[in-house]
Design a protein around this motif. Structure first.
Motif, PDB file in Angstrom:
ATOM      1  N   ASP A   1      -2.884  13.263 -14.192  1.00 38.92           N
ATOM      2  CA  ASP A   1      -1.581  13.218 -16.079  1.00 38.92           C
ATOM      3  C   ASP A   1      -1.643  11.352 -16.062  1.00 38.92           C
ATOM      4  O   ASP A   1      -2.356  10.429 -16.001  1.00 38.92           O
ATOM      5  N   SER A   2      -0.706  11.688 -16.708  1.00 36.26           N
ATOM      6  CA  SER A   2      -0.117   9.960 -17.796  1.00 36.26           C
ATOM      7  C   SER A   2      -0.453   8.987 -17.131  1.00 36.26           C
ATOM      8  O   SER A   2      -0.404   7.877 -17.105  1.00 36.26           O
TER       9      SER A   2
ATOM     10  N   PRO B   1       8.376   8.801  -3.353  1.00 35.93           N
ATOM     11  CA  PRO B   1       9.083   7.548  -3.455  1.00 35.93           C
ATOM     12  C   PRO B   1       9.042   6.417  -3.934  1.00 35.93           C
ATOM     13  O   PRO B   1       9.527   6.000  -4.266  1.00 35.93           O
ATOM     14  N   VAL B   2       7.675   6.286  -4.877  1.00 36.02           N
ATOM     15  CA  VAL B   2       7.212   5.349  -5.240  1.00 36.02           C
ATOM     16  C   VAL B   2       6.682   5.445  -6.826  1.00 36.02           C
ATOM     17  O   VAL B   2       5.839   7.409  -6.798  1.00 36.02           O
ATOM     18  N   ARG B   3       6.082   4.582  -7.525  1.00 35.18           N
ATOM     19  CA  ARG B   3       5.615   4.896  -8.815  1.00 35.18           C
ATOM     20  C   ARG B   3       4.750   4.184  -8.942  1.00 35.18           C
ATOM     21  O   ARG B   3       4.585   2.883  -7.945  1.00 35.18           O
ATOM     22  N   ARG B   4       3.747   4.476 -10.012  1.00 30.87           N
ATOM     23  CA  ARG B   4       2.546   3.598  -9.974  1.00 30.87           C
ATOM     24  C   ARG B   4       1.214   3.927  -9.038  1.00 30.87           C
ATOM     25  O   ARG B   4       1.355   4.543  -7.628  1.00 30.87           O
ATOM     26  N   TYR B   5       0.342   3.955 -10.270  1.00 26.62           N
ATOM     27  CA  TYR B   5      -1.030   4.273  -9.044  1.00 26.62           C
ATOM     28  C   TYR B   5      -1.201   3.672  -7.705  1.00 26.62           C
ATOM     29  O   TYR B   5      -1.626   4.411  -6.172  1.00 26.62           O
ATOM     30  N   GLN B   6      -0.785   2.441  -7.297  1.00 25.16           N
ATOM     31  CA  GLN B   6      -1.758   2.067  -6.068  1.00 25.16           C
ATOM     32  C   GLN B   6      -0.809   2.434  -5.146  1.00 25.16           C
ATOM     33  O   GLN B   6      -1.183   2.522  -4.053  1.00 25.16           O
ATOM     34  N   LYS B   7       0.465   2.143  -5.335  1.00 26.83           N
ATOM     35  CA  LYS B   7       1.529   2.750  -4.693  1.00 26.83           C
ATOM     36  C   LYS B   7       1.182   3.909  -4.232  1.00 26.83           C
ATOM     37  O   LYS B   7       1.789   4.606  -2.494  1.00 26.83           O
ATOM     38  N   VAL B   8       0.919   4.926  -5.309  1.00 26.35           N
ATOM     39  CA  VAL B   8       1.143   6.543  -4.627  1.00 26.35           C
ATOM     40  C   VAL B   8      -0.618   6.799  -3.772  1.00 26.35           C
ATOM     41  O   VAL B   8      -0.297   6.898  -3.175  1.00 26.35           O
ATOM     42  N   ALA B   9      -1.309   6.173  -4.768  1.00 30.29           N
ATOM     43  CA  ALA B   9      -2.520   6.192  -3.425  1.00 30.29           C
ATOM     44  C   ALA B   9      -2.239   5.454  -2.819  1.00 30.29           C
ATOM     45  O   ALA B   9      -3.405   6.283  -1.255  1.00 30.29           O
ATOM     46  N   GLY B  10      -2.036   4.300  -2.395  1.00 35.10           N
ATOM     47  CA  GLY B  10      -1.643   4.086  -0.332  1.00 35.10           C
ATOM     48  C   GLY B  10      -0.708   5.307  -0.171  1.00 35.10           C
ATOM     49  O   GLY B  10      -1.248   5.494   1.379  1.00 35.10           O
TER      50      GLY B  10
END
Length: 121
Positions: free
Chosen positions: A4-5, A78-87
């Motif tokens: 997604d975007s 509860p989080v945004r951005r790739y690294q936080k979501v990936a974790g």
């Protein structure tokens, strides 16, 4: 790879190409001075092939993500951005895998027929 975007990131495009695949996702913003590389990404995403590839998310990625979000009650994330979501997703899937492994050990089954049954879903 269709995403997604939220994955529209120059570093992720470069990483995907370096690993032998291309990232296909909606491009968030276009400016008057948008680079030619980025315009190519936009053109490919908007092409018939790009849209076909992007549509595969609905039958591959989305059902898995929805299941993970449902099992762990993390919708909305509860989080945004790739690294936080990936974790967060890595932690969730590791927990899910450990749960399945414990279920297998507890029931002494070598070949489970359905993981959904083991999860109580």
């Amino acid at each position: 790879m269709a995403a997604d975007s939220g994955y529209d990131d120059h570093e992720l495009y470069n990483l995907s190409i370096g690993r032998g695949f291309e990232l296909v996702c909606p491009v968030s913003e276009i400016y008057n001075n948008t680079s030619s590389d980025r315009l190519q990404l936009i053109n490919f995403y908007e092409s018939e092939l790009g849209q076909a590839i992007y549509s595969w998310r609905g039958i591959s990625v989305e059902p898995l993500i929805e299941h993970i979000k449902d099992v762990f009650k993390i919708d909305p994330l509860p989080v945004r951005r790739y690294q936080k979501v990936a974790g967060l997703v890595l932690l969730s899937t590791t927990t899910l895998s450990n749960h399945c492994l414990l279920q297998l050990q507890d029931t002494h089954k070598e070949h489970p027929k359905a993981i959904k049954h083991m999860l109580g879903s």
